[in-house]
Enzyme design. Structure first.
Site, short mmCIF file in Angstrom:
data_model
loop_
_atom_site.label_atom_id
_atom_site.label_comp_id
_atom_site.label_asym_id
_atom_site.label_seq_id
_atom_site.Cartn_x
_atom_site.Cartn_y
_atom_site.Cartn_z
N GLY A 244 0.83 -1.20 0.00
CA GLY A 244 0.00 0.00 0.00
C GLY A 244 0.86 1.24 0.00
O GLY A 244 2.01 1.24 -0.44
N SER A 245 0.30 2.31 0.52
CA SER A 245 0.99 3.60 0.50
C SER A 245 2.11 3.66 1.52
O SER A 245 2.11 2.93 2.53
CB SER A 245 -0.01 4.73 0.79
OG SER A 245 -0.42 4.69 2.15
N LYS A 247 2.67 6.13 3.49
CA LYS A 247 2.12 6.70 4.72
C LYS A 247 1.57 5.62 5.63
O LYS A 247 1.89 5.54 6.83
CB LYS A 247 1.04 7.72 4.38
CG LYS A 247 0.37 8.35 5.59
CD LYS A 247 -0.71 9.34 5.17
CE LYS A 247 -1.41 9.93 6.38
NZ LYS A 247 -2.49 10.88 5.99
N VAL A 248 0.72 4.76 5.11
CA VAL A 248 0.15 3.69 5.91
C VAL A 248 1.21 2.66 6.26
O VAL A 248 1.23 2.11 7.36
CB VAL A 248 -1.04 3.04 5.19
CG1 VAL A 248 -1.61 1.88 6.00
CG2 VAL A 248 -2.14 4.07 4.91
N GLY A 249 2.13 2.41 5.33
CA GLY A 249 3.20 1.45 5.58
C GLY A 249 4.05 1.82 6.79
O GLY A 249 4.48 0.95 7.55
N GLU A 266 5.77 -3.45 0.85
CA GLU A 266 5.81 -3.09 -0.57
C GLU A 266 5.03 -1.81 -0.72
O GLU A 266 3.80 -1.83 -0.80
CB GLU A 266 5.23 -4.22 -1.43
CG GLU A 266 5.95 -5.55 -1.30
CD GLU A 266 7.33 -5.55 -1.90
OE1 GLU A 266 7.70 -4.54 -2.55
OE2 GLU A 266 8.05 -6.55 -1.75
N CYS A 300 2.37 -0.15 -8.80
CA CYS A 300 3.50 0.40 -8.05
C CYS A 300 4.74 0.48 -8.93
O CYS A 300 5.65 1.26 -8.64
CB CYS A 300 3.77 -0.41 -6.79
SG CYS A 300 3.97 -2.17 -7.08
#
Length: 510
Positions: A244-245, A247-249, A266, A300
């Site tokens: 995912g993003s 930011k969330v990662g 990733e 991605c």
């Protein structure tokens, strides 16, 4: 169900809808009180189906089932586990077309890409089947006489897999097929934008598990961020794989590290292709077109920047503009379509905002830049913007078909531009010079996890480890030795002598 197409696809996949949508588990879950998640068709903006999500209580039951499954599954010989994974691939192959079309219906990639994604899962199941006989450890010579040293790899435990909308099957399979061959069980939280595809695949996995008389190997917990938070905080899960993003990662990484768990991350990519003065421009243009426009720029690994030598910049730009203006845009399930919709209205807004910012930063739109409301609410023109420098917006990932053109004079300048963004996933160079290609692949060249010569940034093969550096997260999935991330290493020493010598020559006589 609100569309005949959906009902037809579910029937071909042997999935019977229940009275209020699609259930992820026993029909009794319909009375859990959870608000159903609506799956939307990005092509039309119409609802497709409703999927019953997991509540915290249901999530806890799912993980408990995965724990119980792991207790038995880890004792299966690895080659036998590989047979189940093989048959998962066989069962998926039988559903290749309807499953690929369901991906296209639910997230908007064209039919060929949807079917190609399912084929990728089939391929990784084949890979994992072979891997089940190759979970090798090393033997080492002991410094102590009469001793043998070796290492072995054991299953890690139930693992959490959180996937994104853009590859609703492939990324799960990279993790689940390898993890299952390694002896782990999997709890999957798919994107709330593609729950129906996840339910369809879970049904296939359930049938294969039933054929082998096992349960709890592959498990599904549909839901939003609250399920993701439960996974990140759950000490029963020694590993969490998150796609995912950035930011969330970061949040996932911090949360899992806080309980001393492992992560495979990733995250974002801002991938560039360097086009040298001696490049084959026909080859480069084709690779750039697919890399930037494929999946509507929602990979991605999508190509977002082209760094082209000043001597051929004009020629390449003309070729790309001609190609872009011929891209068929429309229904992703229709024959001949090359560009489907973006996944949400918010994605459209992010793209148009990025185009405005690029122009404000001195960019020149060579083609595209507009929405296409006559085609559908989430359709956009593929866009090329010539930039005077690598500005703030160029350094940011925009998940849409926006391509920035930058010019360079020396290879050192090109590599500097290439590497100065915070992401580090995929990269490529087009050149007919061996020296230039090798310089790009050297330690002082590309800083990405993937670096290619004379092919684009998109479309990685399963045989190599997939992942990137910097803000891409450092994770590795799929091929090579990525399997080691799903296992625990154990070093063993056996003393077959009648003495007890100590390491490092230490003497401790009583």
């Amino acid at each position: 169900m609100n569309e005949k197409t959906t009902a037809s696809l579910l029937a071909r996949l042997n999935i019977a809808p229940v009275n209020r949508g699609v259930c992820t588990g026993p029909e009794a879950w319909l009375d859990s009180g959870a608000t159903p998640i609506t799956s939307w068709n990005p092509t039309t903006g119409a609802p497709i189906a409703q999927v019953v999500p997991a509540t915290p209580d249901i999530y806890d039951r799912v993980v408990s089932e995965a724990e119980a499954g792991f207790a038995a599954w880890r004792d299966w010989p690895a080659p036998r586990r590989g047979l189940l994974v093989r048959d998962l691939g066989v069962a998926t192959r039988e559903a290749l077309e309807p499953l690929g079309e369901l991906i296209s219906l639910e997230m908007g990639k064209i039919r060929a890409e949807g079917i190609g994604e399912v084929q990728e899962m089939i391929d990784i199941c084949d890979f994992a089947t072979g891997l089940s006989r190759q979970l090798y450890g090393l033997t080492m010579h002991s410094e102590r006489p009469g001793h043998r040293m070796y290492e072995q790899w054991h299953p890690l435990g139930p693992i959490g897999v959180i996937t994104a909308f853009n590859f609703p099957i492939a990324v799960w399979s990279w993790n689940a097929a390898i993890a299952a061959a390694c002896g782990d069980t999997v709890i999957w939280k798919p994107s709330e934008l593609t729950p129906l595809t996840a339910v369809a695949l879970q049904h296939i996995a359930n049938r294969v598990m039933a054929d082998y008389g096992v349960s709890g190997v592959f498990n599904l917990a549909v839901g939003g961020p609250e399920i993701g938070r439960l996974i990140a905080n759950d000490s029963r899960l020694p590993l969490v794989s998150f796609t995912g993003s950035t930011k969330v990662g970061r949040t996932v990484a911090q949360t899992v590290a806080g309980r001393l768990g492992r992560t495979i991350l990733e995250l974002g990519g801002n991938n560039a292709i360097i086009v040298a003065a001696d490049a084959d421009l026909d080859l480069a243009a084709r690779a750039i077109l697919f890399g930037a426009v494929g999946t509507a720029g929602q990979r991605c690994t999508s190509t977002r920047r082209v760094i082209v030598h000043r001597d051929v910049a004009g020629d390449l730009a003309e070729r790309l503009v001609r190609a872009y203006r011929q891209v068929p845009v429309g229904d992703p399930l229709a024959e001949g379509t090359l560009l489907g919709p973006l996944v949400t209205d918010a994605a459209v807004e992010h793209m148009t905002a990025a185009v405005r910012q690029a122009v404000a930063e001195g960019g020149e739109v060579l083609t595209g830049g507009n929405t296409l409301p006559a085609v559908g609410p989430q359709f956009v023109e593929p866009t090329i913007i010539r930039m005077p420098a690598q500005t703030e917006i160029v350094g940011r990932e925009t998940f849409a078909p926006v391509l920035y053109l930058l010019e360079y004079d020396s290879l050192a300048d090109a590599v500097r531009l290439h590497n100065e963004v915070p992401q580090g996933l995929s990269s490529a160079i087009f050149t007919d010079s061996l020296r230039t290609a090798e310089a790009f692949l050297a330690a002082t060249g590309s800083d990405c996890g993937i670096a290619n010569v004379n092919i684009g940034t998109s479309g990685a093969e399963i045989g190599g480890a997939f992942g990137g550096e910097k803000e891409t997260g450092g994770g590795r999935e799929s091929g090579s030795d990525a399997w080691k991330g799903y296992m625990r290493r154990q070093t063993n020493t056996i003393n077959w002598s009648k003495d007890l010598p100590l390491a490092q020559g230490i003497r401790f006589d009583s």
